[in-house]
Enzyme design. Structure first.
Site, PDB file in Angstrom:
ATOM      1  N   LEU A  20     -34.121-124.067  76.804  1.00  0.00           N
ATOM      2  CA  LEU A  20     -33.607-122.707  76.695  1.00  0.00           C
ATOM      3  C   LEU A  20     -33.746-121.971  78.024  1.00  0.00           C
ATOM      4  CD1 LEU A  20     -32.397-120.494  74.940  1.00  0.00           C
ATOM      5  CD2 LEU A  20     -34.730-119.863  74.257  1.00  0.00           C
ATOM      6  N   TYR A  21     -34.829-122.224  78.748  1.00  0.00           N
ATOM      7  CA  TYR A  21     -34.990-121.605  80.071  1.00  0.00           C
ATOM      8  C   TYR A  21     -33.793-121.949  80.958  1.00  0.00           C
ATOM      9  CZ  TYR A  21     -36.563-121.138  84.905  1.00  0.00           C
ATOM     10  OH  TYR A  21     -36.640-120.836  86.237  1.00  0.00           O
ATOM     11  N   ALA A  22     -33.457-123.224  81.027  1.00  0.00           N
ATOM     12  CA  ALA A  22     -32.321-123.638  81.854  1.00  0.00           C
ATOM     13  C   ALA A  22     -31.023-123.020  81.346  1.00  0.00           C
ATOM     14  CB  ALA A  22     -32.209-125.164  81.864  1.00  0.00           C
ATOM     15  N   SER A  76     -30.685-120.170  79.851  1.00  0.00           N
ATOM     16  CA  SER A  76     -30.660-118.748  80.190  1.00  0.00           C
ATOM     17  C   SER A  76     -30.256-118.537  81.648  1.00  0.00           C
ATOM     18  CB  SER A  76     -32.020-118.108  79.913  1.00  0.00           C
ATOM     19  OG  SER A  76     -33.006-118.505  80.849  1.00  0.00           O
TER      20      SER A  76
END
Length: 339
Positions: free
Chosen positions: A151-153, A155
């Site tokens: 999810l970080y990537a 975002s």
């Protein structure tokens, strides 16, 4: 010039703010001093320049739309560097909502501020993690990056797409920087070098994922800051949307660019640990573990685009950089050198 920098209590942001102040710029710093990791470390970073006459600090959350709007209206920066984000690839599995709140909604507030207050150039942090499932090495901006694994990537990929839409619709010059693994003094406590150093000095085992078979484009903080500043000073203009043969994912008619920023000479994780052992004068107890979910075995940065555009060329070797970190760590945490 007057530059707004978000994340000035962070690792990269604090180094960057200090360099900008040293060259004579006025810096408006934004950081919410979140407790994702040691707040005292963040305050200590800020203390290096918080009393500089050209520095103004705002303890503001990017998700606070009214506060961000007020900051742009009051200070009217000419350029903006957005580094503030909820970091960490693995933290997202347990705390997904904060990634959208800070990295997506917060970024929208920043880019809206740039749009409505005539900002000349927005430089924003993306990540090498956007390459996700891609296995072609080295990672190039000219390759698709459509399959993030965390999810970080995802975002940060959303930031790239949002910035392009604003560059296209409103003519806002935007440059995204895909950071590879950054290390050095004042680094983040959740990063490998920090974790390894603390454990080795305590006589505790270090967790070595993928059985140590990782390779990473480790990049020293001073080299990263130099690249960010060079990029900030090179405002993009519209450019061809074709590379002569085929559509180019890194190109656009809008004043928009995406660059890798890292070191094109990847270092094996076991070599990284070996250098750290030499600097500490102690051997590591290594707990070999399998590859973690969402992690990638290797990263390798194709730096040709950034080098061509701004003359970026990392100078600091991993041996020099790790030694600098160890000296800082011993000094900051008052750990005597017993080698």
């Amino acid at each position: 010039m007057k530059i707004l920098v978000t994340g000035t209590a962070g690792f990269i942001g604090s180094h960057l703010a200090l360099r900008l102040l040293e060259r004579g710029d006025e810096v408006i710093g934004i950081d919410n001093l979140s407790d994702y990791y040691d707040v005292n470390l963040k305050k200590a970073r800020l203390a290096r320049f918080s009393d500089h006459p050209q520095y103004t600090h705002l303890t503001v959350d990017l998700a606070d739309r009214a506060a961000i709007d007020a900051a742009f209206a009051r200070y009217r920066p000419k350029r903006v560097i957005n580094l503030a984000a909820q970091a960490g690839v693995r933290y997202a599995a347990e705390n997904p909502h904060i990634y959208v709140s800070t990295n997506v909604t917060g970024f929208l507030h920043i880019i809206e501020g740039c749009r409505h207050h005539d900002v000349e150039h927005l430089v924003f942090a993306s990540t090498s993690s956007v390459y996700g499932a891609n296995t072609r090495m080295p990672f190039s901006e000219h390759q698709p990056a459509e399959h993030p694994l965390t999810l970080y990537a995802a975002s940060k990929k959303a930031n790239e797409m949002m910035a392009h839409s604003y560059a296209h619709l409103y003519g806002l010059p935007c440059t995204g920087l895909r950071f590879f693994t950054v290390y050095g003094p004042w680094g983040r406590p959740d990063m490998a070098l920090f974790l390894f150093t603390r454990a080795i000095l305590a006589g505790e085992p270090i967790k070595v994922f993928n059985h140590g078979h990782h390779r990473r484009s480790f990049t020293y903080i001073d080299d990263i800051v130099e690249g960010v500043i060079r990029t900030l000073d090179a405002v993009p203009e519209g450019n061809p949307g074709w590379n002569g043969k085929a559509p180019d994912p890194a190109s656009s008619l809008a004043p928009y660019r995406i660059f890798n920023i890292g070191n094109e000479k990847p270092v094996a994780l076991l070599r990284y640990i070996d250098v750290l052992e030499q600097c500490l004068g102690r051997k590591a107890q290594m707990e070999m573990l399998p590859l973690q979910a969402g992690d990638v075995p290797d990263t390798e940065a194709d730096m040709s685009s950034l080098t061509s555009a701004v003359g970026y060329c990392p100078q600091v070797s991993v041996e020099e950089g790790v030694a600098n970190f160890v000296r800082w760590y011993r000094d900051y945490y008052r750990v005597p050198d017993q080698t």
